[in-house]
Design a protein around this motif. Structure first.
Motif, PDB file in Angstrom:
ATOM      1  N   LYS A   2       0.831  -1.194   0.000  1.00 22.94           N
ATOM      2  CA  LYS A   2       0.000   0.000   0.000  1.00 22.94           C
ATOM      3  C   LYS A   2       0.868   1.248   0.000  1.00 22.94           C
ATOM      4  N   PRO A   3       0.402   2.322  -0.617  1.00 18.76           N
ATOM      5  CA  PRO A   3       1.159   3.563  -0.645  1.00 18.76           C
ATOM      6  C   PRO A   3       1.378   4.085   0.769  1.00 18.76           C
ATOM      7  N   PRO A   4       2.561   4.632   1.063  1.00 15.22           N
ATOM      8  CA  PRO A   4       2.823   5.130   2.412  1.00 15.22           C
ATOM      9  C   PRO A   4       2.032   6.394   2.713  1.00 15.22           C
ATOM     10  N   GLN A   5       1.560   6.459   3.928  1.00 10.29           N
ATOM     11  CA  GLN A   5       0.967   7.677   4.466  1.00 10.29           C
ATOM     12  C   GLN A   5       1.684   7.935   5.775  1.00 10.29           C
ATOM     13  N   ALA A   6       2.116   9.150   5.986  1.00 12.96           N
ATOM     14  CA  ALA A   6       2.885   9.390   7.199  1.00 12.96           C
ATOM     15  C   ALA A   6       2.952  10.861   7.547  1.00 12.96           C
ATOM     16  N   LEU A   7       3.031  11.118   8.839  1.00 15.67           N
ATOM     17  CA  LEU A   7       3.356  12.441   9.352  1.00 15.67           C
ATOM     18  C   LEU A   7       4.870  12.525   9.388  1.00 15.67           C
ATOM     19  N   MET A   8       5.433  13.585   8.796  1.00 19.57           N
ATOM     20  CA  MET A   8       6.884  13.624   8.650  1.00 19.57           C
ATOM     21  C   MET A   8       7.414  15.050   8.707  1.00 19.57           C
ATOM     22  N   PRO A   9       8.714  15.203   8.942  1.00 13.95           N
ATOM     23  CA  PRO A   9       9.322  16.532   8.915  1.00 13.95           C
ATOM     24  C   PRO A   9       9.208  17.159   7.524  1.00 13.95           C
ATOM     25  N   ILE A  10       9.216  18.472   7.473  1.00 15.65           N
ATOM     26  CA  ILE A  10       9.124  19.197   6.214  1.00 15.65           C
ATOM     27  C   ILE A  10      10.238  18.772   5.259  1.00 15.65           C
ATOM     28  N   LYS A 168      -7.593  -2.776 -11.546  1.00 15.90           N
ATOM     29  CA  LYS A 168      -7.723  -2.173 -10.222  1.00 15.90           C
ATOM     30  C   LYS A 168      -8.988  -1.313 -10.170  1.00 15.90           C
ATOM     31  N   PHE A 169      -9.572  -1.190  -8.968  1.00 20.07           N
ATOM     32  CA  PHE A 169     -10.686  -0.257  -8.809  1.00 20.07           C
ATOM     33  C   PHE A 169     -10.614   0.393  -7.434  1.00 20.07           C
ATOM     34  N   ALA A 278      -7.397  -5.587   8.098  1.00 15.73           N
ATOM     35  CA  ALA A 278      -6.889  -6.104   6.821  1.00 15.73           C
ATOM     36  C   ALA A 278      -7.086  -5.122   5.674  1.00 15.73           C
ATOM     37  N   THR A 279      -7.880  -4.075   5.864  1.00 20.82           N
ATOM     38  CA  THR A 279      -8.151  -3.112   4.796  1.00 20.82           C
ATOM     39  C   THR A 279      -6.891  -2.306   4.474  1.00 20.82           C
ATOM     40  N   GLU A 280      -6.506  -2.305   3.220  1.00 16.94           N
ATOM     41  CA  GLU A 280      -5.348  -1.518   2.799  1.00 16.94           C
ATOM     42  C   GLU A 280      -5.834  -0.145   2.346  1.00 16.94           C
ATOM     43  N   ILE A 281      -5.550   0.854   3.152  1.00  9.95           N
ATOM     44  CA  ILE A 281      -6.069   2.199   2.916  1.00  9.95           C
ATOM     45  C   ILE A 281      -5.048   3.019   2.139  1.00  9.95           C
ATOM     46  N   SER A 282      -5.484   3.597   1.026  1.00  9.91           N
ATOM     47  CA  SER A 282      -4.615   4.414   0.195  1.00  9.91           C
ATOM     48  C   SER A 282      -4.666   5.886   0.588  1.00  9.91           C
ATOM     49  N   PHE A 283      -5.827   6.328   1.088  1.00  7.12           N
ATOM     50  CA  PHE A 283      -5.991   7.734   1.472  1.00  7.12           C
ATOM     51  C   PHE A 283      -7.092   7.795   2.512  1.00  7.12           C
ATOM     52  N   SER A 284      -6.932   8.642   3.519  1.00  4.39           N
ATOM     53  CA  SER A 284      -7.983   8.804   4.522  1.00  4.39           C
ATOM     54  C   SER A 284      -7.884  10.173   5.175  1.00  4.39           C
ATOM     55  N   CYS A 285      -8.998  10.621   5.726  1.00  7.62           N
ATOM     56  CA  CYS A 285      -9.024  11.847   6.515  1.00  7.62           C
ATOM     57  C   CYS A 285     -10.144  11.716   7.535  1.00  7.62           C
ATOM     58  N   LEU A 325     -10.188   5.667   1.353  1.00  8.60           N
ATOM     59  CA  LEU A 325     -10.161   5.110   0.005  1.00  8.60           C
ATOM     60  C   LEU A 325      -9.287   3.871  -0.005  1.00  8.60           C
ATOM     61  N   SER A 326      -9.778   2.821  -0.608  1.00 10.41           N
ATOM     62  CA  SER A 326      -8.972   1.611  -0.806  1.00 10.41           C
ATOM     63  C   SER A 326      -8.967   1.258  -2.291  1.00 10.41           C
ATOM     64  N   VAL A 327      -7.862   0.719  -2.752  1.00 12.06           N
ATOM     65  CA  VAL A 327      -7.715   0.299  -4.145  1.00 12.06           C
ATOM     66  C   VAL A 327      -7.519  -1.211  -4.149  1.00 12.06           C
ATOM     67  N   SER A 328      -8.366  -1.914  -4.892  1.00 12.65           N
ATOM     68  CA  SER A 328      -8.343  -3.372  -4.909  1.00 12.65           C
ATOM     69  C   SER A 328      -8.324  -3.901  -6.325  1.00 12.65           C
ATOM     70  N   GLU A 329      -8.041  -5.193  -6.437  1.00 11.71           N
ATOM     71  CA  GLU A 329      -8.086  -5.855  -7.745  1.00 11.71           C
ATOM     72  C   GLU A 329      -9.493  -6.383  -7.993  1.00 11.71           C
TER      73      GLU A 329
END
Length: 329
Positions: A2-10, A168-169, A278-285, A325-329
């Motif tokens: 899954k694509p990384p999502q992270a809080l990180m330094p500038i 993919k969808f 188990a849900t692979e989340i690509s984007f969330s808020c 948002l999740s992206v699946s096959e």
């Protein structure tokens, strides 16, 4: 993976931009202004749910990598006149990430008109509403950023269209704890982010007076049926002196609102509604009010991380929800 999502330094976010990656970035305006030009869109907000828990920071940014696309994503601004084309312009298979500046005309226009946009609900549309530190409400303007040009705007929406391979969808899911309560029916005369005079059970009344007199918990939003979906309008402030109520999303004439039914244990019910591990989340808020009312500072919300926003977009404008948002096959 899954694509990384992270809080990180500038500085780390700047490295990712320099590497050419496509990114959605949330952060304080001063932090976003330190980032270089590149393949990113962004919005102002200093509240986040990171891997270590809820936090407020002006020195870090939250980065969601946009990956797995079939062709390079398209980044663009929309104004009030062109935003209704957003779904028509979206890829046939994929999704769009939309960021709106809070309390702006384009925010209000989207809230009112999105359900009627051409091809709405046929193409996944996810995103959030940019905001400011709560101590700066009314002092600073929420803004969005088109990273490819470095332009900041308090009046435009910014969008990234992401095309996916045919195998993919994308799927959008929404966590909303609220349903209409059994109290009075409330209707409004005008569109707006604040209201006073209204009709209560068909008779002239004042919303601020009603909420105060009935001891309504301001953590409970107003709920109305927007074209078949229950949508929350969260209360920002009740002023009994001016007899006005301010909202985080606009109310509209022609709709019947009710105060939401009480939630017995806000934090417990919210955690119970989160997606399976188990849900692979690509984007969330998630909503800033969930952050406040569930007292999420320093607490985790399972695997779900992302900006804590002034509104969420799951096809249409939402309040007091979690969207992913999740992206699946």
């Amino acid at each position: 993976m899954k694509p990384p999502q992270a809080l990180m330094p500038i500085a780390r976010a700047a490295e990712l931009i320099a590497s050419g990656q496509y990114l959605s970035i949330a952060g304080d305006e001063a932090a976003l202004r330190q980032l270089p030009l590149g393949n990113w869109i962004g919005g102002t907000i200093p509240y986040f749910m990171g891997a270590e828990g809820g936090t407020s920071s002006c020195e870090q940014v939250f980065v969601s990598e946009i990956a797995g696309f079939s062709t390079p994503p398209k980044l663009r601004f929309y104004d009030v006149a062109t935003l209704p084309q957003i779904c028509r312009n979206a890829p046939e298979n994929g999704y769009s990430v939309l960021i709106l500046p809070a309390f702006s005309p384009i925010h209000a226009s989207f809230a009112r008109n999105a359900p009627n946009y051409e091809e709405m609900y046929l193409k996944p549309l996810i995103g959030w509403v940019a905001g400011v530190h709560l101590d700066a409400l009314g002092q600073l303007e929420p803004k969005v950023v088109l990273g490819s040009s470095g332009e900041f705007s308090a009046q435009h929406a910014v969008v990234m269209d992401v095309a996916l391979p045919a195998d993919k969808f994308a799927q959008i899911d929404i966590v909303n704890l609220f349903r209409p309560g059994t109290g009075s029916s409330i209707t409004f005369f005008d569109t707006g982010f604040s209201a006073g005079a209204c009709q209560i059970n068909g008779k002239p009344g004042n919303l601020a007076d009603y909420l105060v007199e009935h001891g309504i918990d301001r953590r409970l939003p107003l709920v109305a049926d927007y074209s078949g979906a229950m949508v929350n309008v969260s209360i920002k402030h009740i002023d009994p002196v001016t007899q006005r109520v301010e909202f985080y999303a606009p109310v509209f004439p022609g709709l019947e609102y009710r105060v939401a039914a009480p939630v017995s244990d806000y934090l417990a019910e919210f955690k119970a509604a989160l997606p399976p591990l188990a849900t692979e989340i690509s984007f969330s808020c998630n909503c800033i009010l969930n952050y406040l009312y569930s007292e999420l500072e320093g607490k985790r919300t399972g695997q779900v991380i992302g900006p804590m926003t002034f509104g969420e977009i799951g096809y249409q404008l939402l309040n007091q929800t979690l969207v992913y948002l999740s992206v699946s096959e």
